[in-house]
Design a protein around this motif. Sequence first.
Motif, PDB file in Angstrom:
ATOM      1  N   ASP A  54       0.842  -1.199   0.000  1.00 36.31           N
ATOM      2  CA  ASP A  54       0.000   0.000   0.000  1.00 36.31           C
ATOM      3  C   ASP A  54       0.880   1.253   0.000  1.00 36.31           C
ATOM      4  N   ASP A  55       0.292   2.354  -0.417  1.00 30.26           N
ATOM      5  CA  ASP A  55       1.026   3.607  -0.570  1.00 30.26           C
ATOM      6  C   ASP A  55       1.660   4.094   0.729  1.00 30.26           C
ATOM      7  N   ILE A  56       0.972   3.916   1.829  1.00 31.57           N
ATOM      8  CA  ILE A  56       1.510   4.381   3.117  1.00 31.57           C
ATOM      9  C   ILE A  56       2.776   3.612   3.478  1.00 31.57           C
ATOM     10  N   ALA A  57       2.749   2.307   3.303  1.00 30.45           N
ATOM     11  CA  ALA A  57       3.930   1.486   3.622  1.00 30.45           C
ATOM     12  C   ALA A  57       5.092   1.855   2.709  1.00 30.45           C
ATOM     13  N   GLU A  58       4.803   2.050   1.432  1.00 29.53           N
ATOM     14  CA  GLU A  58       5.862   2.425   0.492  1.00 29.53           C
ATOM     15  C   GLU A  58       6.441   3.798   0.837  1.00 29.53           C
ATOM     16  N   THR A  59       5.591   4.728   1.208  1.00 24.47           N
ATOM     17  CA  THR A  59       6.042   6.059   1.599  1.00 24.47           C
ATOM     18  C   THR A  59       6.916   5.992   2.848  1.00 24.47           C
ATOM     19  N   ASP A  60       6.509   5.169   3.805  1.00 22.52           N
ATOM     20  CA  ASP A  60       7.311   5.002   5.021  1.00 22.52           C
ATOM     21  C   ASP A  60       8.698   4.453   4.691  1.00 22.52           C
ATOM     22  N   LEU A  61       8.760   3.475   3.789  1.00 25.02           N
ATOM     23  CA  LEU A  61      10.053   2.925   3.382  1.00 25.02           C
ATOM     24  C   LEU A  61      10.912   3.991   2.691  1.00 25.02           C
TER      25      LEU A  61
END
Length: 79
Positions: A54-61
């Motif tokens: 999901d976008d949030i997880a990718e952004t966090d990474l």
Amino acid sequence: MSHTPHELAEEFPDKVELMSQLKQTDAHFSRLADEYHEINRAVHRAETNVEPMDDIAETDLRKRRAVLKDEIWAILSKS
């Protein structure tokens, strides 16, 4: 999204030799570089939909990768 790997050698081409030396002599730098590599690969797999997330997880990474890159640069610029 660029889909381009952000390998440390590509990010800091003039520091490749120094990074190699530090990975062998500085345990902290080695851990940072290894973590950067691991997170960078996860981001790249997400970008290319090999392992979608999901976008949030990718952004966090991506944010964690940026923090690590800044920490690595701080060490490289002092050496």
